[in-house]
Write a protein that holds these residues in place. Structure first.
Motif, PDB file in Angstrom:
ATOM      1  N   GLY A 113      49.571  18.931  25.323  1.00  0.00           N
ATOM      2  CA  GLY A 113      48.218  19.305  25.764  1.00  0.00           C
ATOM      3  C   GLY A 113      48.248  19.818  27.189  1.00  0.00           C
ATOM      4  O   GLY A 113      47.606  20.831  27.532  1.00  0.00           O
ATOM      5  N   ALA A 114      49.019  19.142  28.038  1.00  0.00           N
ATOM      6  CA  ALA A 114      49.113  19.552  29.442  1.00  0.00           C
ATOM      7  C   ALA A 114      49.843  20.890  29.566  1.00  0.00           C
ATOM      8  O   ALA A 114      49.441  21.767  30.341  1.00  0.00           O
ATOM      9  N   LEU A 115      50.907  21.062  28.787  1.00  0.00           N
ATOM     10  CA  LEU A 115      51.671  22.316  28.856  1.00  0.00           C
ATOM     11  C   LEU A 115      50.808  23.506  28.414  1.00  0.00           C
ATOM     12  O   LEU A 115      50.786  24.548  29.081  1.00  0.00           O
ATOM     13  N   LYS A 116      50.070  23.325  27.319  1.00  0.00           N
ATOM     14  CA  LYS A 116      49.214  24.425  26.848  1.00  0.00           C
ATOM     15  C   LYS A 116      48.207  24.817  27.926  1.00  0.00           C
ATOM     16  O   LYS A 116      47.986  25.985  28.197  1.00  0.00           O
ATOM     17  N   LEU A 117      47.589  23.805  28.544  1.00  0.00           N
ATOM     18  CA  LEU A 117      46.570  24.098  29.552  1.00  0.00           C
ATOM     19  C   LEU A 117      47.175  24.824  30.749  1.00  0.00           C
ATOM     20  O   LEU A 117      46.636  25.821  31.234  1.00  0.00           O
ATOM     21  N   LYS A 118      48.325  24.338  31.230  1.00  0.00           N
ATOM     22  CA  LYS A 118      49.003  24.989  32.364  1.00  0.00           C
ATOM     23  C   LYS A 118      49.317  26.438  32.047  1.00  0.00           C
ATOM     24  O   LYS A 118      49.057  27.327  32.841  1.00  0.00           O
ATOM     25  N   GLU A 119      49.907  26.651  30.875  1.00  0.00           N
ATOM     26  CA  GLU A 119      50.410  27.987  30.546  1.00  0.00           C
ATOM     27  C   GLU A 119      49.325  29.048  30.516  1.00  0.00           C
ATOM     28  O   GLU A 119      49.537  30.146  31.003  1.00  0.00           O
TER      29      GLU A 119
ATOM     30  N   ALA B 171      40.757  28.593  29.088  1.00  0.00           N
ATOM     31  CA  ALA B 171      41.389  29.835  29.554  1.00  0.00           C
ATOM     32  C   ALA B 171      40.514  31.045  29.229  1.00  0.00           C
ATOM     33  O   ALA B 171      40.341  31.946  30.054  1.00  0.00           O
ATOM     34  N   ALA B 172      39.935  31.043  28.017  1.00  0.00           N
ATOM     35  CA  ALA B 172      39.094  32.180  27.626  1.00  0.00           C
ATOM     36  C   ALA B 172      37.866  32.248  28.530  1.00  0.00           C
ATOM     37  O   ALA B 172      37.455  33.326  28.960  1.00  0.00           O
ATOM     38  N   LYS B 173      37.288  31.084  28.816  1.00  0.00           N
ATOM     39  CA  LYS B 173      36.123  31.033  29.690  1.00  0.00           C
ATOM     40  C   LYS B 173      36.454  31.540  31.091  1.00  0.00           C
ATOM     41  O   LYS B 173      35.643  32.148  31.770  1.00  0.00           O
ATOM     42  N   ARG B 174      37.664  31.267  31.526  1.00  0.00           N
ATOM     43  CA  ARG B 174      38.084  31.744  32.844  1.00  0.00           C
ATOM     44  C   ARG B 174      38.431  33.235  32.815  1.00  0.00           C
ATOM     45  O   ARG B 174      38.851  33.799  33.820  1.00  0.00           O
ATOM     46  N   GLY B 175      38.313  33.834  31.650  1.00  0.00           N
ATOM     47  CA  GLY B 175      38.526  35.277  31.520  1.00  0.00           C
ATOM     48  C   GLY B 175      39.991  35.686  31.636  1.00  0.00           C
ATOM     49  O   GLY B 175      40.298  36.808  32.036  1.00  0.00           O
ATOM     50  N   LEU B 176      40.883  34.794  31.250  1.00  0.00           N
ATOM     51  CA  LEU B 176      42.309  35.086  31.433  1.00  0.00           C
ATOM     52  C   LEU B 176      42.923  35.738  30.194  1.00  0.00           C
ATOM     53  O   LEU B 176      42.351  35.692  29.107  1.00  0.00           O
ATOM     54  N   ASP B 177      44.089  36.316  30.408  1.00  0.00           N
ATOM     55  CA  ASP B 177      44.799  36.973  29.319  1.00  0.00           C
ATOM     56  C   ASP B 177      45.548  35.911  28.512  1.00  0.00           C
ATOM     57  O   ASP B 177      46.729  35.653  28.712  1.00  0.00           O
ATOM     58  N   VAL B 178      44.814  35.314  27.604  1.00  0.00           N
ATOM     59  CA  VAL B 178      45.321  34.144  26.876  1.00  0.00           C
ATOM     60  C   VAL B 178      46.630  34.443  26.133  1.00  0.00           C
ATOM     61  O   VAL B 178      47.553  33.628  26.130  1.00  0.00           O
ATOM     62  N   ASP B 179      46.710  35.608  25.511  1.00  0.00           N
ATOM     63  CA  ASP B 179      47.884  35.892  24.681  1.00  0.00           C
ATOM     64  C   ASP B 179      49.118  36.273  25.487  1.00  0.00           C
ATOM     65  O   ASP B 179      50.242  36.165  24.995  1.00  0.00           O
ATOM     66  N   GLN B 180      48.888  36.735  26.712  1.00  0.00           N
ATOM     67  CA  GLN B 180      50.014  37.188  27.542  1.00  0.00           C
ATOM     68  C   GLN B 180      49.878  36.568  28.927  1.00  0.00           C
ATOM     69  O   GLN B 180      49.626  37.276  29.898  1.00  0.00           O
ATOM     70  N   PRO B 181      50.033  35.248  29.044  1.00  0.00           N
ATOM     71  CA  PRO B 181      49.837  34.640  30.364  1.00  0.00           C
ATOM     72  C   PRO B 181      50.850  35.155  31.389  1.00  0.00           C
ATOM     73  O   PRO B 181      51.950  35.579  31.015  1.00  0.00           O
ATOM     74  N   ARG B 182      50.430  35.128  32.641  1.00  0.00           N
ATOM     75  CA  ARG B 182      51.298  35.671  33.701  1.00  0.00           C
ATOM     76  C   ARG B 182      52.633  34.910  33.724  1.00  0.00           C
ATOM     77  O   ARG B 182      52.682  33.705  33.438  1.00  0.00           O
ATOM     78  N   ASN B 183      53.663  35.610  34.092  1.00  0.00           N
ATOM     79  CA  ASN B 183      55.007  35.040  34.311  1.00  0.00           C
ATOM     80  C   ASN B 183      55.699  34.488  33.059  1.00  0.00           C
ATOM     81  O   ASN B 183      56.764  33.909  33.151  1.00  0.00           O
ATOM     82  N   LEU B 184      55.077  34.606  31.898  1.00  0.00           N
ATOM     83  CA  LEU B 184      55.692  34.022  30.694  1.00  0.00           C
ATOM     84  C   LEU B 184      56.040  35.104  29.675  1.00  0.00           C
ATOM     85  O   LEU B 184      55.389  36.135  29.606  1.00  0.00           O
ATOM     86  N   ALA B 185      57.081  34.819  28.883  1.00  0.00           N
ATOM     87  CA  ALA B 185      57.455  35.733  27.802  1.00  0.00           C
ATOM     88  C   ALA B 185      57.588  34.917  26.529  1.00  0.00           C
ATOM     89  O   ALA B 185      57.835  33.710  26.578  1.00  0.00           O
ATOM     90  N   LYS B 186      57.423  35.572  25.399  1.00  0.00           N
ATOM     91  CA  LYS B 186      57.481  34.839  24.127  1.00  0.00           C
ATOM     92  C   LYS B 186      58.875  34.268  23.873  1.00  0.00           C
ATOM     93  O   LYS B 186      59.020  33.145  23.441  1.00  0.00           O
ATOM     94  N   SER B 187      59.903  35.081  24.143  1.00  0.00           N
ATOM     95  CA  SER B 187      61.262  34.545  23.998  1.00  0.00           C
ATOM     96  C   SER B 187      61.926  34.621  25.352  1.00  0.00           C
ATOM     97  O   SER B 187      61.987  35.709  25.940  1.00  0.00           O
ATOM     98  N   VAL B 188      62.434  33.498  25.823  1.00  0.00           N
ATOM     99  CA  VAL B 188      63.087  33.489  27.134  1.00  0.00           C
ATOM    100  C   VAL B 188      64.588  33.671  26.905  1.00  0.00           C
ATOM    101  O   VAL B 188      65.351  32.730  26.752  1.00  0.00           O
ATOM    102  N   THR B 189      64.972  34.973  26.879  1.00  0.00           N
ATOM    103  CA  THR B 189      66.357  35.291  26.500  1.00  0.00           C
ATOM    104  C   THR B 189      67.271  35.402  27.714  1.00  0.00           C
ATOM    105  O   THR B 189      68.405  35.817  27.601  1.00  0.00           O
ATOM    106  N   VAL B 190      66.743  35.041  28.886  1.00  0.00           N
ATOM    107  CA  VAL B 190      67.597  34.973  30.074  1.00  0.00           C
ATOM    108  C   VAL B 190      67.621  33.524  30.554  1.00  0.00           C
ATOM    109  O   VAL B 190      66.746  32.751  30.233  1.00  0.00           O
TER     110      VAL B 190
END
Ligand code: F6R
Length: 380
Positions: free
Chosen positions: A254-260, A360-379
């Protein structure tokens, strides 16, 4: 392709009943009954079951949400199948491995099957066991949502989690599908090792079969309530999530989802640890979400929640118990259907996903593409 949903993440949250249904269809033998004359397992894991039936230890390597799912897996493997299980951060394990144990199954859990740290940790384990004979040989099982991924080529066999493609960067349906994979594995091992009676296995399987409808009920009943509630937290800076036992990893999730996705600082704690430090953080500005499902942990979490309430924290309860006590302790209650404690993570995580999403949606953020994150962390 969002099928009317504002974001892929929300669509994927709402797909979870059908994901759980497809896991049940794939891994439960529908013709199994406790009264069958021919003795056979109710679970159909195939080669994966063979690989692990006689191991003494299990070690799991994973990152992020998959690591949280693995902590639930550890509870299941230990409590249902009696197998001592360690969960390691892949990024740590690859450089700082624990000593090799004999007759150990290593499980790599990765939704994408491409996470560099997880693949490297598995490769390291394979290399250091290379050429060693039984009982030190490498046995590696993968749990992934991408059976065509790199992971699959590295391991002896996989459990495919059948969640379908997940587009939102924040893992939701793939997490629930990983949990399902662990229920099947733990039940299969419990069946083989006779650590549970057939009656108990049957009860748990009946409970698993109820999950899709129960998730549907939560989505129907709580979508709007949580959306309303999330108004209150647009400017919140810190959140605490509490759980105990098998729901402690759900507090972490729950905490990780909210942070992300909302960029709000959030921490998950095993509720009994609050008094050893984190309680100093609490005041009226820090909301606390407590998971209090009926079972061994229930009374304990309630009393930890009361301690938070005494520090003026805004308390949100995730519970199936609607009584005067819960109504006095909690400012807000997110009700979920009644369920056996050991099956409850799949239910208790749903309101937490919705809460993270709506804030996150209420804060108007890009929920599907949060900053600094990628779907697969291949590095690395
Ligand atoms: C959480 C999230 C990340 C991943 C982590 C591992 O929502 O997306 O924490 O869980 O990067 O990814 P996989 O499971 O692909 O190895």
């Amino acid at each position: 392709e969002k099928q009317g949903f504002r974001h892929f993440m929300l669509k994927e949250i709402y797909e979870q009943p059908s994901v759980v249904r497809s896991c049940l269809e794939n891994y439960l033998d529908s013709s199994w009954s406790i009264d069958s004359i021919e003795a056979r397992s109710p679970i159909t894991l195939g080669a994966a079951a063979e690989l692990c039936s006689d191991v003494d230890y299990i070690q799991i390597v994973a990152c992020g949400t998959s690591w949280n799912a693995s902590l639930v897996g550890k509870h299941l493997l230990e409590q249902l199948a009696g197998i001592p299980t360690m969960v390691q951060y892949a990024s740590e394990f690859r450089y700082f491995p624990s000593p090799m144990l004999a007759n150990t199954l290593t499980i790599g859990v990765t939704q994408s099957g491409e996470t560099a740290d997880t693949l490297a940790a598995l490769e390291m384990e394979k290399q250091r066991r290379m050429g060693l004979e039984f009982p030190y040989n490498a046995k590696i099982l993968g749990i992934t949502n991408r059976p065509e991924s790199t992971l699959t080529h590295m391991v002896d066999c996989i459990i495919n989690t059948h969640a379908g493609v997940e587009i939102g960067v924040a893992a939701t349906k793939s997490f629930v599908a990983q949990l399902m994979g662990f229920y099947f594995l733990a039940l299969e091992l419990a069946y083989r090792r006779k650590t549970l009676s057939l009656e108990k296995i049957e009860i748990l399987i009946k409970g698993l079969r109820k999950l899709p409808n129960q998730i549907e009920i939560i989505l129907e009943k709580q979508g709007e309530q949580i959306q309303e509630l999330s108004h209150n937290f647009c400017d919140t800076q810190d959140f605490i999530f509490l759980g105990r036992g098998i729901n402690f990893p759900i507090a972490l999730e729950g905490a990780l989802k909210l942070k992300e996705i909302s960029y709000i600082h959030a921490e998950g704690y095993p509720a009994g640890e609050m008094k050893h430090g984190p309680i100093a953080l609490l005041d009226a500005k820090v909301p606390v979400v407590a998971i209090t499902m009926p079972g061994v942990a229930h009374e304990k979490v309630l009393s930890n929640a009361q301690e938070a309430r005494a520090r003026d924290a805004h308390l949100i309860g995730v519970t199936s118990i609607d009584n005067a006590e819960s109504r006095t302790i909690f400012n807000d209650l997110l009700f979920v259907p009644e369920i056996d404690e050991i099956l409850s993570p799949i239910i208790s995580v749903i309101p937490l996903q919705l809460l993270a999403y709506h804030i996150a949606a209420k804060r108007g953020l890009d929920v599907d593409q949060p900053r600094n994150l990628a779907k697969s962390v291949t590095v690395e």
